[in-house]
Design an enzyme around this catalytic site. Structure first.
Site, PDB file in Angstrom:
ATOM      1  CG  HIS A 171     -12.319  22.447  43.555  1.00  0.00           C
ATOM      2  ND1 HIS A 171     -12.371  23.316  43.179  1.00  0.00           N
ATOM      3  CD2 HIS A 171     -11.476  21.328  44.128  1.00  0.00           C
ATOM      4  CE1 HIS A 171     -11.323  22.601  42.149  1.00  0.00           C
ATOM      5  NE2 HIS A 171     -10.747  21.531  43.071  1.00  0.00           N
ATOM      6  CB  CYS A 195      -8.308  23.736  44.138  1.00  0.00           C
ATOM      7  SG  CYS A 195      -7.555  22.788  42.842  1.00  0.00           S
ATOM      8  CG  ASN A 249     -10.287  20.288  39.536  1.00  0.00           C
ATOM      9  OD1 ASN A 249     -10.196  21.884  39.589  1.00  0.00           O
ATOM     10  ND2 ASN A 249      -9.804  19.944  40.293  1.00  0.00           N
TER      11      ASN A 249
HETATM   12  O1  UT7 Z   1      -8.565  19.670  42.379  1.00  0.00           O
HETATM   13  C1  UT7 Z   1      -7.926  18.682  42.745  1.00  0.00           C
HETATM   14  C2  UT7 Z   1      -7.427  17.904  41.970  1.00  0.00           C
HETATM   15  N1  UT7 Z   1      -7.684  16.267  42.019  1.00  0.00           N
HETATM   16  C3  UT7 Z   1      -8.584  16.039  42.502  1.00  0.00           C
HETATM   17  O2  UT7 Z   1      -9.453  16.361  43.080  1.00  0.00           O
HETATM   18  C4  UT7 Z   1      -8.007  14.638  41.958  1.00  0.00           C
HETATM   19  C5  UT7 Z   1      -8.982  13.839  43.034  1.00  0.00           C
HETATM   20  N2  UT7 Z   1      -8.948  12.288  42.700  1.00  0.00           N
HETATM   21  C6  UT7 Z   1      -9.601  11.495  41.241  1.00  0.00           C
HETATM   22  O3  UT7 Z   1     -10.456  12.371  41.473  1.00  0.00           O
HETATM   23  C7  UT7 Z   1      -9.677  10.656  40.962  1.00  0.00           C
HETATM   24  O4  UT7 Z   1      -7.926   9.146  42.220  1.00  0.00           O
HETATM   25  C8  UT7 Z   1      -9.171  10.182  39.736  1.00  0.00           C
HETATM   26  C9  UT7 Z   1     -10.360  10.468  39.059  1.00  0.00           C
HETATM   27  C10 UT7 Z   1      -7.573  10.674  39.365  1.00  0.00           C
HETATM   28  C11 UT7 Z   1      -8.595   8.629  39.814  1.00  0.00           C
HETATM   29  O5  UT7 Z   1      -9.948   8.309  39.844  1.00  0.00           O
HETATM   30  P1  UT7 Z   1      -9.824   6.509  40.588  1.00  0.00           P
HETATM   31  O6  UT7 Z   1     -11.037   5.745  40.572  1.00  0.00           O
HETATM   32  O7  UT7 Z   1      -8.446   6.862  41.390  1.00  0.00           O
HETATM   33  O8  UT7 Z   1      -8.778   5.578  40.062  1.00  0.00           O
HETATM   34  P2  UT7 Z   1      -7.442   4.788  39.560  1.00  0.00           P
HETATM   35  O9  UT7 Z   1      -6.145   6.581  39.714  1.00  0.00           O
HETATM   36  O10 UT7 Z   1      -7.279   4.465  40.826  1.00  0.00           O
HETATM   37  O11 UT7 Z   1      -6.541   3.870  38.094  1.00  0.00           O
HETATM   38  C12 UT7 Z   1      -7.703   3.073  38.258  1.00  0.00           C
HETATM   39  C13 UT7 Z   1      -8.155   2.998  36.631  1.00  0.00           C
HETATM   40  C14 UT7 Z   1      -6.224   2.702  36.657  1.00  0.00           C
HETATM   41  O12 UT7 Z   1      -6.024   1.189  36.150  1.00  0.00           O
HETATM   42  P3  UT7 Z   1      -5.318   0.087  35.815  1.00  0.00           P
HETATM   43  O13 UT7 Z   1      -3.947   0.181  37.357  1.00  0.00           O
HETATM   44  O14 UT7 Z   1      -6.781  -0.560  37.375  1.00  0.00           O
HETATM   45  O15 UT7 Z   1      -5.275  -1.093  35.270  1.00  0.00           O
HETATM   46  C15 UT7 Z   1      -5.705   3.564  35.658  1.00  0.00           C
HETATM   47  O16 UT7 Z   1      -4.786   3.895  34.470  1.00  0.00           O
HETATM   48  O17 UT7 Z   1      -8.360   3.382  35.989  1.00  0.00           O
HETATM   49  C16 UT7 Z   1      -7.156   3.668  34.719  1.00  0.00           C
HETATM   50  N3  UT7 Z   1      -7.031   5.402  34.335  1.00  0.00           N
HETATM   51  C17 UT7 Z   1      -8.347   5.371  33.409  1.00  0.00           C
HETATM   52  N4  UT7 Z   1      -8.958   4.847  32.593  1.00  0.00           N
HETATM   53  C18 UT7 Z   1      -9.286   5.011  31.570  1.00  0.00           C
HETATM   54  C19 UT7 Z   1      -6.865   6.952  34.596  1.00  0.00           C
HETATM   55  N5  UT7 Z   1      -7.095   7.449  34.640  1.00  0.00           N
HETATM   56  C20 UT7 Z   1      -8.208   7.004  32.826  1.00  0.00           C
HETATM   57  C21 UT7 Z   1      -8.625   7.133  31.899  1.00  0.00           C
HETATM   58  N6  UT7 Z   1      -9.406   6.586  31.208  1.00  0.00           N
HETATM   59  N7  UT7 Z   1      -8.448   8.464  32.025  1.00  0.00           N
END
Ligand code: UT7
Length: 326
Positions: free
Chosen positions: A252, A111, A282
């Site tokens: 980004h 990225c 993204n």
């Molecule tokens: O270019 C660089 C690329 N990467 C990034 O920039 C990623 C940076 N990170 C992020 O943007 C965030 O960490 C994410 C958007 C990927 C995830 O958001 P988060 O607030 O950190 O969520 P999390 O991983 O803590 O997950 C919270 C909950 C989990 O469920 P439980 O364990 O709390 O029951 C996940 O399983 O959300 C669940 N979850 C979803 N639910 C619905 C994860 N993905 C999804 C989804 N839909 N697509």
């Protein structure tokens, strides 16, 4: 010797996949994706390749710059999703556009790729080795994303953006300063494996198919929220400028919460942070040049405007540059 962006271009595949379409593929909800990322839809390739969309974006940039393909001296494509290991995407773009006098090569910094490529091209031009460069960020991430993994597949989109960079004698223009870094020791938090080492001399005889993108989202999030403001402040410090003097922060586009957190840390209002991730998701190396092209074509960039461009991503890589629009 300074450098000046004289043309920008972008291309997005026609097919738009909304969050509601994603709900039919994985256990997710439009509300979750919007709230956690700011993304509502993304463009997805139905057959376009990285080189084909890169060439389309580059053609637009050349058109705006008023240049013929034969005048291009260097092509750098930033990509982490090329369709071929060999030849590189930049050589494919060279062939498609007929830029027969250019030297062409790829650069992979995920990225941060476009920013690193822009910096590399700037360095080449400033030393006098070349007079111009076509710098492209292009990705078809949809082919390396695991469409059964809801934690990653909802985030990414396909697209390409390009900038044509030229040498200029004008003062106070172009890339004033940059800050770049990498943290390879933590690289596996965002990864995608290629083929395994299998040959007649290895114990392993069976080739495992190339893998898909895996990511520890929270680790990448924490890294971005800490590193992006630090890189921006470092670049501003080198340019002897303050955050208040910057007109546009072209970041980004990974997650609106990351952009909001950066704005808050820098104490800069969000209206100085143009965004398009709601529509495109993204697109890794393509996010910055596509956004740059959109705000350029919308007439939002005036001569003398001060821009900060900043990226972060797999590697881990990160960086920022201060650029005066010409
Ligand atoms: O270019 C660089 C690329 N990467 C990034 O920039 C990623 C940076 N990170 C992020 O943007 C965030 O960490 C994410 C958007 C990927 C995830 O958001 P988060 O607030 O950190 O969520 P999390 O991983 O803590 O997950 C919270 C909950 C989990 O469920 P439980 O364990 O709390 O029951 C996940 O399983 O959300 C669940 N979850 C979803 N639910 C619905 C994860 N993905 C999804 C989804 N839909 N697509």
């Amino acid at each position: 010797m300074n450098t000046k962006i004289t043309g920008t271009g972008s291309f997005l595949p026609e097919k738009i996949v909304t969050n509601f379409d994603m709900e039919k593929l994985v256990d997710t909800q439009d509300a979750w994706i919007r709230e956690r990322t700011g993304i509502a839809s993304r463009h997805i390739s139905t057959g376009e390749t990285v080189s084909s969309i890169a060439a389309k974006a580059a053609k637009e940039a050349l058109l705006m710059a008023g240049k013929q393909p034969g005048e291009v001296e260097m092509i750098i494509v930033a990509t982490c999703s090329p369709e071929m290991l060999l030849p590189c995407c930049a050589c494919q773009v060279q062939s498609i556009l007929g830029c027969s006098n250019a030297v062409a090569f790829d650069l992979n910094a995920a990225c941060s790729g476009f920013l690193f490529a822009l910096n590399a091209a700037t360095a080449y031009i400033k030393t006098g080795l070349y007079k111009n460069a076509l710098v492209i960020g292009a990705e078809v991430l949809s082919k390396i994303v695991d469409w059964t993994d809801r934690s990653t597949c909802v985030l990414f989109g396909d697209g390409a953006g390009a900038a044509f960079l030229e040498a200029t004698e004008e003062e106070n223009i172009g890339m004033l300063s940059l800050s770049q870094g990498s943290d390879g020791a933590r690289g596996m938090v965002l990864a995608c494996e290629d083929r395994d080492v299998v040959n007649p001399f290895t114990e392993k005889k069976e080739q495992i198919l190339p893998g898909y993108v895996t990511m520890n989202g929270q680790e990448v999030y924490k890294f971005a929220v800490r590193q992006v403001p630090a890189s921006i402040l470092d670049a501003l410090n080198k340019a002897n400028l303050t955050v208040e003097e910057i007109d546009h922060f072209v970041l980004h586009q990974a997650n609106i919460r990351i952009i909001e957190a950066v704005a808050k840390r820098l104490k800069v209002p969000m209206d100085k942070f143009p965004t398009n991730l709601e529509r495109v998701g993204n697109m890794s190396s393509a996010t910055i040049p596509v956004l740059l092209d959109e705000i350029n074509r919308a007439g939002k960039l005036k001569k003398g405007d001060k821009l900060v461009m900043s990226g972060f991503g797999a590697g881990l890589t990160y960086g920022a540059g201060v650029y005066i629009w010409g």
